[in-house]
Motif scaffolding. Structure first.
Motif, short mmCIF file in Angstrom:
data_model
loop_
_atom_site.label_atom_id
_atom_site.label_comp_id
_atom_site.label_asym_id
_atom_site.label_seq_id
_atom_site.Cartn_x
_atom_site.Cartn_y
_atom_site.Cartn_z
N VAL A 1 0.85 -1.19 0.00
CA VAL A 1 0.00 0.00 0.00
C VAL A 1 0.89 1.24 0.00
O VAL A 1 1.87 1.31 0.75
CB VAL A 1 -0.93 0.00 1.24
CG1 VAL A 1 -1.77 1.27 1.27
CG2 VAL A 1 -1.82 -1.23 1.22
N LEU A 2 0.57 2.19 -0.85
CA LEU A 2 1.35 3.42 -0.92
C LEU A 2 1.13 4.26 0.33
O LEU A 2 0.00 4.61 0.65
CB LEU A 2 0.97 4.23 -2.16
CG LEU A 2 1.71 5.55 -2.35
CD1 LEU A 2 3.18 5.28 -2.68
CD2 LEU A 2 1.06 6.37 -3.46
N PRO A 3 2.19 4.58 1.07
CA PRO A 3 2.01 5.46 2.24
C PRO A 3 1.49 6.82 1.81
O PRO A 3 1.68 7.26 0.67
CB PRO A 3 3.43 5.56 2.82
CG PRO A 3 4.18 4.40 2.26
CD PRO A 3 3.59 4.14 0.91
N ALA A 4 0.85 7.49 2.75
CA ALA A 4 0.28 8.81 2.44
C ALA A 4 1.37 9.81 2.09
O ALA A 4 1.15 10.71 1.28
CB ALA A 4 -0.55 9.31 3.62
N GLU A 5 2.54 9.65 2.67
CA GLU A 5 3.64 10.58 2.40
C GLU A 5 4.96 9.89 2.70
O GLU A 5 4.98 8.80 3.28
CB GLU A 5 3.50 11.84 3.25
CG GLU A 5 3.47 11.57 4.74
CD GLU A 5 3.20 12.82 5.56
OE1 GLU A 5 3.37 12.75 6.79
OE2 GLU A 5 2.84 13.86 4.98
N ALA A 6 6.01 10.52 2.25
CA ALA A 6 7.34 9.96 2.49
C ALA A 6 7.66 10.00 3.98
O ALA A 6 7.17 10.86 4.72
CB ALA A 6 8.40 10.73 1.70
N ALA B 1 11.75 11.02 -0.29
CA ALA B 1 10.76 11.59 -1.21
C ALA B 1 10.83 10.93 -2.58
O ALA B 1 9.79 10.63 -3.20
CB ALA B 1 10.98 13.10 -1.33
N ARG B 2 12.03 10.68 -3.07
CA ARG B 2 12.17 10.01 -4.36
C ARG B 2 11.64 8.58 -4.31
O ARG B 2 10.98 8.12 -5.24
CB ARG B 2 13.64 10.01 -4.79
CG ARG B 2 14.21 11.38 -5.10
CD ARG B 2 15.62 11.27 -5.63
NE ARG B 2 15.66 10.62 -6.93
CZ ARG B 2 16.77 10.17 -7.51
NH1 ARG B 2 17.91 10.24 -6.87
NH2 ARG B 2 16.72 9.63 -8.70
N ALA B 3 11.93 7.88 -3.23
CA ALA B 3 11.43 6.51 -3.09
C ALA B 3 9.91 6.49 -3.08
O ALA B 3 9.28 5.61 -3.68
CB ALA B 3 11.99 5.88 -1.81
N HIS B 4 9.30 7.47 -2.42
CA HIS B 4 7.83 7.54 -2.38
C HIS B 4 7.28 7.78 -3.79
O HIS B 4 6.29 7.14 -4.20
CB HIS B 4 7.41 8.66 -1.43
CG HIS B 4 5.93 8.71 -1.19
ND1 HIS B 4 5.08 9.52 -1.92
CD2 HIS B 4 5.14 8.03 -0.30
CE1 HIS B 4 3.85 9.36 -1.50
NE2 HIS B 4 3.85 8.46 -0.51
N ARG B 5 7.91 8.70 -4.54
CA ARG B 5 7.45 8.95 -5.91
C ARG B 5 7.63 7.72 -6.80
O ARG B 5 6.77 7.40 -7.62
CB ARG B 5 8.20 10.15 -6.49
CG ARG B 5 7.82 11.49 -5.89
CD ARG B 5 8.29 12.65 -6.75
NE ARG B 5 9.74 12.67 -6.87
CZ ARG B 5 10.54 13.35 -6.05
NH1 ARG B 5 10.02 14.04 -5.04
NH2 ARG B 5 11.84 13.34 -6.22
N MET B 6 8.75 7.03 -6.64
CA MET B 6 9.00 5.84 -7.46
C MET B 6 8.00 4.74 -7.15
O MET B 6 7.53 4.04 -8.06
CB MET B 6 10.43 5.35 -7.22
CG MET B 6 11.50 6.29 -7.76
SD MET B 6 13.17 5.84 -7.24
CE MET B 6 13.38 4.31 -8.13
#
Length: 456
Positions: free
Chosen positions: A260-265, A295-300
């Motif tokens: 599941v994608l976290p809400a934010e980094a 932040a980059r890991a979250h975007r990826m």
């Protein structure tokens, strides 16, 4: 350093010199004592990575940073007496600055017999680990292999439990001073940590020798037929034949659902600790890199979970110079860090600001348009001229002077740059320098109008 116990000569307030510890060592070699060390010459207390890991466990555990500072000062002034190391316990008498002296103990959980068996089996499998320990070294892969076997050698947060006759309930200056002193001892001999975990050097090496001898004897008794099925070092090969694994493929359970994608980094850790950084390492810059990486890991991850991700081409990696611009644009660094990024990008501070603006408008493609002047081939040039011809009504078309991939207005300080992607990038001149003036557009008229609005 001494091999026998040395009684400290302090006569503390609050410490009875006849008081004895209830925990008796199981064997003489299960206790080692170390004479008081002179004050350290440098700023730091630990040079080895495992010594610094020891201090990190202390600094991450203590609730009051001021107590650690006082303890570090006491250790730096040479106020820690003889240090006794036994399984599960460190002991020393620490002279306070108020002329009092206190018995201080730091407790560390011993490994269980099962954990020691796993560690010894792992070490016996890898001769390099034994050689490193005998050389008074503890390489990271030894600790990592031990952790993979379920054995944590280095202390973690909350593992260093303090006891002191000053009756503080948390780490006090006296237990902190003891820990800082032990970090220096660990630099010299990592066997101290293993003794605290429950095994002295002699016992540990004897048990390793028993295992190595037994394995060698078992390998010789197996004979050529059995030896052919053994791997390197006489260890049996574990696993199943490839044909069997392939045949069972249809019966394997389905893959688990994607994460599941976290809400934010995530928030990067604070590196503002009491331990001095390595030379050349700046904690502020490192924190910025950690935040940017999160932040980059979250975007990826968001991109990977998006529908159709598997059909998209793999993005081209950035060069170090491009990544320096990206960092300056995305991380909003401190001015002194931006200056370093300007050097890393091969630009001066003013040129970096222009490059950051280009990146913010269009990423790598816009940065290439900023840096590169190129001559379109015949087909690309014809396509560009066709777009310019239909972009405006005849009486509204601006007067443009063409040079390579750039069309500059004769009447205004604006410019259109034609990218290799077939799009138009608006620029305007400020203080004698062409700077990006807006996002790119397929329509040259829309792009140029954006440049004029930005100028206004």
């Amino acid at each position: 350093m001494s091999d026998g116990y040395e009684r400290d000569t302090y006569e503390p307030d609050g410490y009875d010199g006849d008081e004895q510890d209830d925990t008796e060592p199981s064997a003489p070699e299960q206790e080692r004592t170390f004479a008081a060390l002179p004050p350290p010459s440098g700023r730091g207390f630990a040079e080895s990575w495992w010594g610094r890991a020891w201090l990190k466990a202390l600094e991450d555990t203590a609730l009051d940073g001021q107590q650690l500072k006082k303890g570090r000062r006491l250790a730096r002034e040479g106020r820690v007496g003889v240090v006794s190391v036994r399984p599960g316990r460190l002991t020393a008498v620490v002279q306070d600055r108020d002329a009092g002296a206190y018995r201080s103990d730091v407790l560390l959980q011993e490994l269980s017999e099962e954990e020691w068996d796993r560690f010894l089996d792992m070490a016996a499998d890898r001769a390099g680990h034994i050689a490193a320990l005998l050389d008074r070294d503890m390489p990271p892969h030894l600790v990592e292999d031990a952790a993979a076997a379920g054995v944590e050698l280095l202390p973690a947060i909350g593992d260093l439990d303090p006891e002191c006759t000053c009756e503080a309930w948390d780490h006090c200056p006296h237990t902190a001073a003891l820990c800082y002193q032990v970090a220096r001892l660990l630099d010299q001999d990592p066997f101290i940590l293993l003794l605290m975990r429950g095994r002295g050097e002699r016992r540990l090496l004897d048990e390793l020798q028993v295992r190595i001898t037994a394995r060698a004897a078992g390998h010789e008794a197996s004979g050529p037929a059995e030896a052919s099925s053994a791997g390197s070092g006489g260890r049996s090969v574990r696993g199943v034949p490839a044909a069997q694994a392939h045949a069972a493929g249809g019966a394997l359970p389905p893959l688990p659902p994607p994460p599941v994608l976290p809400a934010e980094a995530g928030v990067s850790p604070s590196l503002d600790t009491e331990t001095d950084p390595e030379p050349g390492v700046d904690p502020t810059a490192l924190e910025m890199l950690a935040t940017d990486s999160a932040a980059r890991a979250h975007r990826m991850l968001a991109d990977a979970l998006a529908p159709g991700h598997e059909l998209r081409p793999v993005p081209v990696g950035l060069t170090p110079e491009q990544d320096a611009v990206r960092l300056a644009a995305d991380a909003r660094p401190e001015p002194w860090i931006a200056t370093r990024l300007a050097t890393g990008s091969g630009r001066g501070p003013a040129a970096l600001r222009v490059a950051v603006r280009a990146w913010q408008y269009g990423g790598t493609a816009a940065l290439s348009v900023l840096d590169e002047q190129w001559t379109p081939d015949a087909a690309s040039l014809a396509h560009a001229r066709s777009q310019l011809a239909v972009a405006w009504e005849e009486d509204e078309a601006p007067r443009l002077r063409a040079e390579h991939n750039r069309w500059t207005s004769v009447d205004d300080a604006v410019q259109l740059r034609y990218g290799r992607d077939g799009r138009w990038y608006p620029y305007r001149k400020e203080s004698g320098r062409w700077i990006p003036a807006g996002p790119c557009d397929d329509d040259p008229a829309a792009a140029l109008a954006g440049a004029g609005q930005a100028e206004a």
